[in-house]
Design a protein around this motif. Structure first.
Motif, PDB file in Angstrom:
ATOM      1  N   SER A  56      14.335  30.645  11.747  1.00 54.99           N
ATOM      2  CA  SER A  56      14.252  30.533  13.201  1.00 54.99           C
ATOM      3  C   SER A  56      14.138  31.904  13.851  1.00 54.99           C
ATOM      4  O   SER A  56      13.336  32.119  14.761  1.00 54.99           O
ATOM      5  CB  SER A  56      15.488  29.793  13.714  1.00 54.99           C
ATOM      6  OG  SER A  56      15.494  29.735  15.114  1.00 54.99           O
ATOM      7  N   ALA A  57      14.967  32.839  13.396  1.00 54.52           N
ATOM      8  CA  ALA A  57      14.925  34.197  13.946  1.00 54.52           C
ATOM      9  C   ALA A  57      13.571  34.849  13.704  1.00 54.52           C
ATOM     10  O   ALA A  57      13.027  35.536  14.579  1.00 54.52           O
ATOM     11  CB  ALA A  57      16.042  35.035  13.328  1.00 54.52           C
ATOM     12  N   ALA A  58      13.007  34.633  12.527  1.00 50.31           N
ATOM     13  CA  ALA A  58      11.728  35.252  12.190  1.00 50.31           C
ATOM     14  C   ALA A  58      10.612  34.811  13.137  1.00 50.31           C
ATOM     15  O   ALA A  58       9.702  35.590  13.436  1.00 50.31           O
ATOM     16  CB  ALA A  58      11.354  34.920  10.740  1.00 50.31           C
ATOM     17  N   VAL A  59      10.681  33.579  13.620  1.00 45.51           N
ATOM     18  CA  VAL A  59       9.657  33.063  14.533  1.00 45.51           C
ATOM     19  C   VAL A  59       9.561  33.918  15.792  1.00 45.51           C
ATOM     20  O   VAL A  59       8.473  34.113  16.346  1.00 45.51           O
ATOM     21  CB  VAL A  59       9.942  31.592  14.898  1.00 45.51           C
ATOM     22  CG1 VAL A  59       9.015  31.118  16.014  1.00 45.51           C
ATOM     23  CG2 VAL A  59       9.792  30.699  13.676  1.00 45.51           C
ATOM     24  N   VAL A  60      10.680  34.454  16.251  1.00 47.88           N
ATOM     25  CA  VAL A  60      10.672  35.260  17.476  1.00 47.88           C
ATOM     26  C   VAL A  60      10.792  36.755  17.168  1.00 47.88           C
ATOM     27  O   VAL A  60      11.127  37.559  18.045  1.00 47.88           O
ATOM     28  CB  VAL A  60      11.772  34.811  18.463  1.00 47.88           C
ATOM     29  CG1 VAL A  60      11.478  33.411  18.980  1.00 47.88           C
ATOM     30  CG2 VAL A  60      13.167  34.874  17.829  1.00 47.88           C
ATOM     31  N   GLY A  61      10.505  37.134  15.937  1.00 51.68           N
ATOM     32  CA  GLY A  61      10.400  38.544  15.596  1.00 51.68           C
ATOM     33  C   GLY A  61      11.688  39.239  15.242  1.00 51.68           C
ATOM     34  O   GLY A  61      11.748  40.476  15.249  1.00 51.68           O
ATOM     35  N   VAL A  62      12.741  38.473  14.897  1.00 48.71           N
ATOM     36  CA  VAL A  62      14.033  39.069  14.534  1.00 48.71           C
ATOM     37  C   VAL A  62      14.217  38.964  13.026  1.00 48.71           C
ATOM     38  O   VAL A  62      14.155  37.875  12.456  1.00 48.71           O
ATOM     39  CB  VAL A  62      15.195  38.363  15.262  1.00 48.71           C
ATOM     40  CG1 VAL A  62      16.543  38.879  14.777  1.00 48.71           C
ATOM     41  CG2 VAL A  62      15.064  38.549  16.772  1.00 48.71           C
ATOM     42  N   THR A  63      14.482  40.103  12.390  1.00 50.81           N
ATOM     43  CA  THR A  63      14.673  40.127  10.940  1.00 50.81           C
ATOM     44  C   THR A  63      16.104  40.452  10.540  1.00 50.81           C
ATOM     45  O   THR A  63      16.487  40.227   9.388  1.00 50.81           O
ATOM     46  CB  THR A  63      13.731  41.155  10.286  1.00 50.81           C
ATOM     47  OG1 THR A  63      13.989  42.453  10.840  1.00 50.81           O
ATOM     48  CG2 THR A  63      12.272  40.787  10.531  1.00 50.81           C
ATOM     49  N   SER A  64      16.897  40.993  11.452  1.00 58.49           N
ATOM     50  CA  SER A  64      18.289  41.341  11.154  1.00 58.49           C
ATOM     51  C   SER A  64      19.196  40.191  11.567  1.00 58.49           C
ATOM     52  O   SER A  64      19.420  39.952  12.758  1.00 58.49           O
ATOM     53  CB  SER A  64      18.683  42.618  11.908  1.00 58.49           C
ATOM     54  OG  SER A  64      20.063  42.899  11.744  1.00 58.49           O
ATOM     55  N   VAL A  65      19.699  39.447  10.574  1.00 52.50           N
ATOM     56  CA  VAL A  65      20.556  38.282  10.820  1.00 52.50           C
ATOM     57  C   VAL A  65      21.771  38.393   9.908  1.00 52.50           C
ATOM     58  O   VAL A  65      21.637  38.413   8.681  1.00 52.50           O
ATOM     59  CB  VAL A  65      19.821  36.958  10.544  1.00 52.50           C
ATOM     60  CG1 VAL A  65      20.722  35.764  10.851  1.00 52.50           C
ATOM     61  CG2 VAL A  65      18.532  36.877  11.356  1.00 52.50           C
ATOM     62  N   GLU A  66      22.971  38.477  10.496  1.00 53.28           N
ATOM     63  CA  GLU A  66      24.209  38.617   9.728  1.00 53.28           C
ATOM     64  C   GLU A  66      25.151  37.460  10.038  1.00 53.28           C
ATOM     65  O   GLU A  66      25.107  36.884  11.125  1.00 53.28           O
ATOM     66  CB  GLU A  66      24.904  39.943  10.080  1.00 53.28           C
ATOM     67  CG  GLU A  66      24.070  41.180   9.801  1.00 53.28           C
ATOM     68  CD  GLU A  66      24.744  42.440  10.291  1.00 53.28           C
ATOM     69  OE1 GLU A  66      25.911  42.368  10.746  1.00 53.28           O
ATOM     70  OE2 GLU A  66      24.106  43.511  10.227  1.00 53.28           O
ATOM     71  N   PHE A  67      26.041  37.165   9.076  1.00 53.75           N
ATOM     72  CA  PHE A  67      27.027  36.096   9.228  1.00 53.75           C
ATOM     73  C   PHE A  67      28.416  36.653   8.914  1.00 53.75           C
ATOM     74  O   PHE A  67      28.577  37.438   7.988  1.00 53.75           O
ATOM     75  CB  PHE A  67      26.703  34.941   8.280  1.00 53.75           C
ATOM     76  CG  PHE A  67      25.398  34.257   8.566  1.00 53.75           C
ATOM     77  CD1 PHE A  67      25.358  33.101   9.340  1.00 53.75           C
ATOM     78  CD2 PHE A  67      24.211  34.772   8.066  1.00 53.75           C
ATOM     79  CE1 PHE A  67      24.143  32.482   9.603  1.00 53.75           C
ATOM     80  CE2 PHE A  67      23.001  34.153   8.324  1.00 53.75           C
ATOM     81  CZ  PHE A  67      22.970  32.998   9.100  1.00 53.75           C
TER      82      PHE A  67
END
Length: 243
Positions: A74-85
């Motif tokens: 989902s994040a990649a669709v809007v250009g976000v590659t940095s996703v942390e949990f």
């Protein structure tokens, strides 16, 4: 008369979006994020949980893996590659020093000028009761923006090499019943729909409606509601807290 929403600040380069669950950002905020990444702004996501309690038909361990995968897509669709949990427990996030410390640490790592979160108020528009996770995380985000800049709060973070960051200039709360600002999102609406649609497993468990129709109707509602107070332009609204 309902006051016109002000335009969101544009004099920033880095933002950190902090929310409780996978999909929280996709119910509107992603439309704004799509436009910001188009402008080559740096946006990172921090999820406090993996949303493991969100799908009744899936065991939490399995749901966590599915929802993490869907969030990254989902994040990649809007250009976000940095996703942390962060792995706090879904459904029972506790507001307090431990949560504030984790969020302050993330803010020190990412050093954002703008921090995003979603509605921390008790209700959605005075009608629907908000979840305890949203309330806890939203309030902790507002506090952690200040904690991150104070070397004497959580001094152990400094021992870990995380020097204080007092550069957060605003915290912007989406979905707030008290919006003050908005950003025009006509260029990001289609990607926002597709971004929400990436949470297909969650959506199919949530509603019997066709997933794409559900996503499109929700994003259209959010952006048109804000447009009524923003010159008729499709928009996403925020309650903006300057610092």
């Amino acid at each position: 008369m309902t006051a016109r929403l002000e335009t969101m600040p544009t004099d920033w380069q880095r933002a950190l979006a902090i929310v409780a669950h996978p999909d929280d950002l996709e119910y509107g905020t992603a439309a704004a994020i799509a436009g910001w990444t188009d402008e080559r702004r740096e946006i990172s996501y921090l999820l406090v949980t993996r949303g493991e309690a969100g799908i009744d038909t899936l065991d939490p361990a399995r749901a966590a893996k599915v929802r993490e995968r869907e969030q990254r897509a989902s994040a990649a669709v809007v250009g976000v590659t940095s996703v942390e949990f962060l792995d706090h427990q879904d459904g029972v996030i506790q507001y307090g020093p431990a949560l504030r410390r984790d969020l302050a640490a993330a803010i020190r790592r990412h050093r954002p000028e703008l921090v995003l979160t979603i509605n921390h108020h008790d209700t959605w528009g005075g009608t629907f009761w908000n979840t305890p996770d949203h309330r806890a995380v939203g309030r902790a985000v507002l506090d952690a923006a200040a904690d991150a800049g104070n070397r004497w709060i959580f001094p152990e973070l400094g021992d870990r090499g995380l020097s204080p960051w007092n550069g957060v200039r605003w915290v912007a709360v989406s979905g707030s019943p008290h919006p003050t600002h908005a950003v025009e999102v006509s260029g990001g609406i289609e990607r926002a729909v597709l971004s929400l649609l990436e949470h297909r497993t969650y959506i199919e468990a949530l509603t019997d409606e066709d997933p794409e129709s559900y996503c499109r109707a929700f994003i259209d509602q959010v952006t048109s509601t804000a447009a009524d107070r923003f010159g008729g332009r499709p928009a996403v609204s925020f309650e903006l807290f300057p610092r």
